[in-house]
Design a protein around this motif. Structure first.
Motif, short mmCIF file in Angstrom:
data_model
loop_
_atom_site.label_atom_id
_atom_site.label_comp_id
_atom_site.label_asym_id
_atom_site.label_seq_id
_atom_site.Cartn_x
_atom_site.Cartn_y
_atom_site.Cartn_z
N LEU A 472 0.84 -1.20 0.00
CA LEU A 472 0.00 0.00 0.00
C LEU A 472 0.87 1.25 0.00
N ASP A 473 0.35 2.30 -0.65
CA ASP A 473 1.06 3.58 -0.60
C ASP A 473 0.51 4.43 0.53
N GLU A 474 0.98 5.68 0.61
CA GLU A 474 0.59 6.55 1.71
C GLU A 474 -0.89 6.94 1.68
N LYS A 475 -1.54 6.75 0.53
CA LYS A 475 -2.97 7.05 0.41
C LYS A 475 -3.83 5.79 0.47
N ASN A 476 -3.25 4.70 0.98
CA ASN A 476 -3.94 3.42 1.15
C ASN A 476 -4.36 2.80 -0.18
N ARG A 477 -3.66 3.18 -1.26
CA ARG A 477 -3.92 2.57 -2.55
C ARG A 477 -2.94 1.42 -2.76
N LEU A 478 -3.37 0.43 -3.55
CA LEU A 478 -2.47 -0.67 -3.88
C LEU A 478 -1.36 -0.15 -4.78
N ALA A 479 -0.12 -0.30 -4.32
CA ALA A 479 1.02 0.15 -5.12
C ALA A 479 1.42 -0.90 -6.15
N LEU A 512 -10.08 -4.23 -0.77
CA LEU A 512 -9.24 -3.15 -0.25
C LEU A 512 -9.56 -1.82 -0.92
N ASP A 513 -9.89 -1.88 -2.21
CA ASP A 513 -10.23 -0.65 -2.91
C ASP A 513 -11.52 -0.06 -2.35
N ARG A 514 -12.50 -0.91 -2.04
CA ARG A 514 -13.75 -0.42 -1.47
C ARG A 514 -13.53 0.20 -0.09
N ALA A 515 -12.56 -0.31 0.62
CA ALA A 515 -12.32 0.15 1.99
C ALA A 515 -11.33 1.30 2.05
N ARG A 516 -10.82 1.71 0.90
CA ARG A 516 -9.75 2.72 0.90
C ARG A 516 -10.25 4.03 1.51
#
Length: 554
Positions: A472-479, A512-516
């Motif tokens: 994950l990156d700093e914005k909680n996105r999948l890197a 994870l995308d839904r929970a971002r």
């Protein structure tokens, strides 16, 4: 003796189960008791305890009072009575007492455990020792191992007879006969309570004599033409010698296979129990003898995978290969729980063309525990006021209690591990419940029952595992894309180019995308990924595996 003194009995292992015997006797007021421990054994792991070979009673309660443990007294050398001594003794550090053969077996265990100079004291048969308020007398019995002893435990509040394991063998082929005279004298002296073996309480009649087994084995071995291998409990030295006598009648030389068999025979020789005419040959010589001139005595009667007979059945033993025309004799009984491994072993032998003979086919084994007629005779000699059945599952103990009442014993009490029983004064009565769990020997580490690692191992054995790597990156996105690996799941679930793996990765990424959101921490991401992965597998397989998630932040 103070007015507040009590005599109590406390089993921590061996009641409501067969195995891992650990019994305690305490004397004194509740706040200041002195203790002796009788036996310290193990039971064995099975398919429900993956990675665990030995299990022993958890001694935590008595360790908290270790300054008041006067002695550990061993009745005989079976593993369910001595197997945990070297494992647990560092927690007690009390003196240990045993007769010569038992002491030699325990000394080996201390050496293997790396315990230097333990206070191990050898006592004579019939010895009498004093520890604080306890006067202990060894009483000679018969069993399926050398030097079995009952203990007459005298205290200011009464005499308790602790039988240990026993039977009544009228013709023992090794060691002394049951000391009926002394047992009768104890009864005349007055026995407050008898703590007694319950193993064979459902069996009518008597267990039988080792001499009769020797005669039957002699006839059976004489009828075989090829190689003969006999497997039995290594500790049953009388049976080992019976096999040797039978082999000698037909000019068969005896070769020992298996470490425990070699160890028991060596110890018996060291303590003078092995007859001078007992002779054995090494496997390097046995291989040159004609097939009808050799007999192999093997470990592995219970189907133990690393024992000699299992390796022979797998055809990977370096010293012996059996084939058509050879015979394997199981001079033993099936210990409950070992049925599957023993039957698998016997099937492997049959597939090699070997003839398999068991106690169901021929009279080649007698039990070392008392059947109902023997129990009746023991109660007639000792005449206790209280019967305390031990060394049995719940059904054995319950039946033994009913039988004791039928035999005229005035009072009975059914113990369970952790029940503290006041025998005197004003007993019997359960007066306390103490912790009585189990310890698992996991490799070289003793772990408590319910340990997190053991629970996880059981779950992994049932449902396997999905390992996930999430970045994950700093914005909680999948890197990077989620990576999944399946461990212990059926291969058929992941056919067609790893389709299940792809489905898991896609579902985890979507979850994870839904929970971002900005406050998505690692713990929340871990939970979301695990739930998503387990849900995919559950829909495909019907089972939920464990899921291990590795989260990396960049």
């Amino acid at each position: 003796m103070a007015s507040s003194d009590e005599l109590v009995f406390l089993p921590l292992g061996g009641s409501n189960e067969i195995g891992m015997n650990m019994n305690l006797y305490g004397f004194g007021p509740e706040e200041d008791r002195q203790w002796i421990m009788v036996d310290c054994g193990v039971t064995f792991g099975d398919e429900t305890t993956p990675g665990v070979d030995l299990i022993c009673a958890d001694p935590d309660y008595i360790v908290s009072e270790k300054a008041d443990i006067l002695a550990l007294i061993l009745t005989h050398a079976h593993e369910d009575h001595i197997g945990a001594v070297a494992l647990l003794w560092p927690q007690f550090r009390c003196p240990v007492y045993a007769t010569a053969f038992t002491a030699a077996m325990v000394r080996r265990k201390f050496e293997e455990a790396g315990v230097p100079n333990p206070p191990l004291h050898v006592v004579e048969l019939g010895a009498r020792l004093t520890f604080g308020p306890f006067d202990i007398e060894y009483v000679t019995l018969t069993h399926s191992i050398p030097e079995p002893n009952g203990l007459a435990i005298r205290t200011p509040l009464g005499l308790v007879f602790h039988t240990g394991d026993w039977k009544i063998d009228p013709n023992p082929t090794l060691g002394e006969e049951t000391d009926v005279k002394r047992l009768t004298e104890l009864g005349e002296e007055g026995v407050l309570a008898m703590v007694c073996d319950s193993t064979n309480v459902f069996s009518a009649g008597e267990a039988g004599s080792e001499l009769a087994v020797r005669d039957s084995l002699t006839d059976l071995i004489g009828a075989q033409k090829g190689r003969v291998a006999v497997t039995t409990f290594a500790s049953n030295l009388a049976r080992v010698l019976s096999v040797c006598k039978a082999a000698a009648c037909y000019d068969r030389s005896v070769c020992l296979l298996g470490r425990s068999m070699l160890r028991v025979v060596e110890i018996a020789r060291d303590v003078g129990l092995l007859p001078k005419d007992a002779r054995f040959i090494g496997p390097e010589d046995a291989g040159y003898l004609p097939k009808d001139k050799v007999l192999y005595l093997c470990t592995g009667s219970q189907g133990e995978p690393r024992a000699a007979l299992s390796r022979i059945a797998r055809d990977d033993h370096r010293d012996l290969a059996l084939s058509e025309g050879d015979t394997v004799i199981f001079s033993s009984r099936i210990i409950p729980g070992n049925e599957r491994s023993i039957f698998n072993l016997q099937n492997q032998l049959v597939e090699l063309g070997v003839k398999v003979i068991t106690e169901k086919d021929h009279f080649i084994h007698v039990s070392g525990h008392p059947c109902r007629d023997e129990l009746k005779r023991m109660y007639g000699w000792v005449r206790p006021k209280i019967s305390v059945p031990v060394h049995g599952e719940t059904r054995h103990i319950n039946e033994h209690a009913a039988y004791a009442l039928e035999l005229g014993v005035p009072d009975v009490i059914e113990p369970a591990n952790g029940t503290m029983i006041r025998l005197a004064p004003d007993g019997p009565e359960i007066i306390d419940e103490v912790p009585a769990g189990r310890l698992f020997l996991d490799g070289r580490v003793l772990t408590p029952e319910g340990d997190a690692a053991m629970r996880m191992r059981k779950r992994l054995a049932y449902g396997g595992c999905v390992a996930l790597a999430v970045v994950l990156d700093e914005k909680n996105r999948l890197a990077t894309p989620v990576s999944a690996e399946l461990l212990g799941l059926p291969a058929a679930l992941d056919q067609d180019g790893g389709r299940l793996t792809v489905l898991i990765e896609e579902e985890v990424e979507a979850a994870l995308d839904r929970a971002r959101r900005k406050d998505l921490d690692d713990a929340s991401a871990d939970m979301i990924a695990r739930r998503a992965a387990r849900g995919v597998v559950a829909r495909a397989w019907g089972k939920k595996p464990e899921a291990l998630v590795s989260i990396v932040r960049i």
